[in-house]
Design a protein around this motif. Sequence first.
Motif, short mmCIF file in Angstrom:
data_model
loop_
_atom_site.label_atom_id
_atom_site.label_comp_id
_atom_site.label_asym_id
_atom_site.label_seq_id
_atom_site.Cartn_x
_atom_site.Cartn_y
_atom_site.Cartn_z
N MET A 80 41.78 40.68 42.71
CA MET A 80 41.81 39.22 42.54
C MET A 80 41.66 38.61 43.93
O MET A 80 42.36 39.01 44.87
N PHE A 139 37.92 37.24 39.72
CA PHE A 139 38.35 38.60 39.39
C PHE A 139 37.22 39.56 39.68
O PHE A 139 36.06 39.26 39.42
N GLN A 190 43.89 42.44 31.75
CA GLN A 190 44.66 42.76 32.96
C GLN A 190 44.37 44.18 33.44
O GLN A 190 44.22 44.42 34.65
N TYR A 248 47.28 35.22 35.87
CA TYR A 248 47.11 36.65 35.56
C TYR A 248 48.06 37.09 34.45
O TYR A 248 47.67 37.84 33.55
N ASP A 250 48.04 32.00 41.00
CA ASP A 250 47.13 32.99 40.40
C ASP A 250 47.89 34.07 39.66
O ASP A 250 47.38 34.62 38.68
N ILE A 276 41.14 44.55 35.54
CA ILE A 276 41.01 43.86 36.83
C ILE A 276 41.47 44.77 37.96
O ILE A 276 42.58 45.28 37.94
#
Length: 284
Positions: free
Chosen positions: A214, A226, A208, A200, A196, A211
């Motif tokens: 996660m 997300f 990014q 990402y 992951d 977020i």
Amino acid sequence: MAKEKITKKDPKKQLSGWLDYRSKENNPNNPKVSASLKKLQAERRHALLTRLGVIIFTSVCFILILGYFVSPKANVASVQIKGAPELNSSQIVKASGINSQDKVLGTFLKQKQYSQKLSAAFPEIESVKISTSHLNNVIFNIKEKKVIGYISEKDNHYRKILANGKVGSQTLSAKEIDKQKPIFIGYNKRASLKEDLDIYSKLPVKVQNQIKVMSGETNRPTQIIFVMNDNNVVIGNTSTIASKIKYYEKIKNQLKQPSVIDLEIGAFSRPLSNDEKNRLRIAP
């Protein structure tokens, strides 16, 4: 034939002029000769004193340096850690192997070894540079690796996730983490976390930065989840999410409340359930 007349010259008379000139040159009472001798003597005296001064200065410096190295002042009196506020200073000093019997100069010569040793002991450390204060107080100036986010552990504690994918050694409280970095929850297997993280890293920087969570608690290994800063939840497929995330902005602008935006197969949304809010740590 007439005979050539030969004139006789007195040799003493011929040499008398030259002898008089040489005697004047060698006469110490001659002002020019005296000045030259004094200048020559002064130059020789100056050269002698210069050589003697260099010898004395070099000897004194050598004695002082030797005296310093055999004195306690040459030993490490203390070690200060700078640049790693979350790391335990005592543990760093212990891991370095430095002690009060070590020479300060020796720490500079072994700077690369200390850096490698501490980087191996603490994943957070990228490099170490050594400096001193007050002659024998050693300072470890630590440069830490870039932090991508934090992995959640028990009792609301966290560990750093570093740029190289490794997890930090130190446990942090919720107050100590950077709230601008995403939190990774439900990752019990390091392999799943690494996969992951790779996904990402391929997302646009703009995404990014949006977020905040996660989640590794997915229904399928190929699923990724997300939680965005606006509390919308994006569900995607690990192989297509990087290309489909571009639709997120358009879809979210049509929503009136935090929702689940499913990008796995098509692209649709639905309201979040209370169970999903609790599981994904979304405040009501």
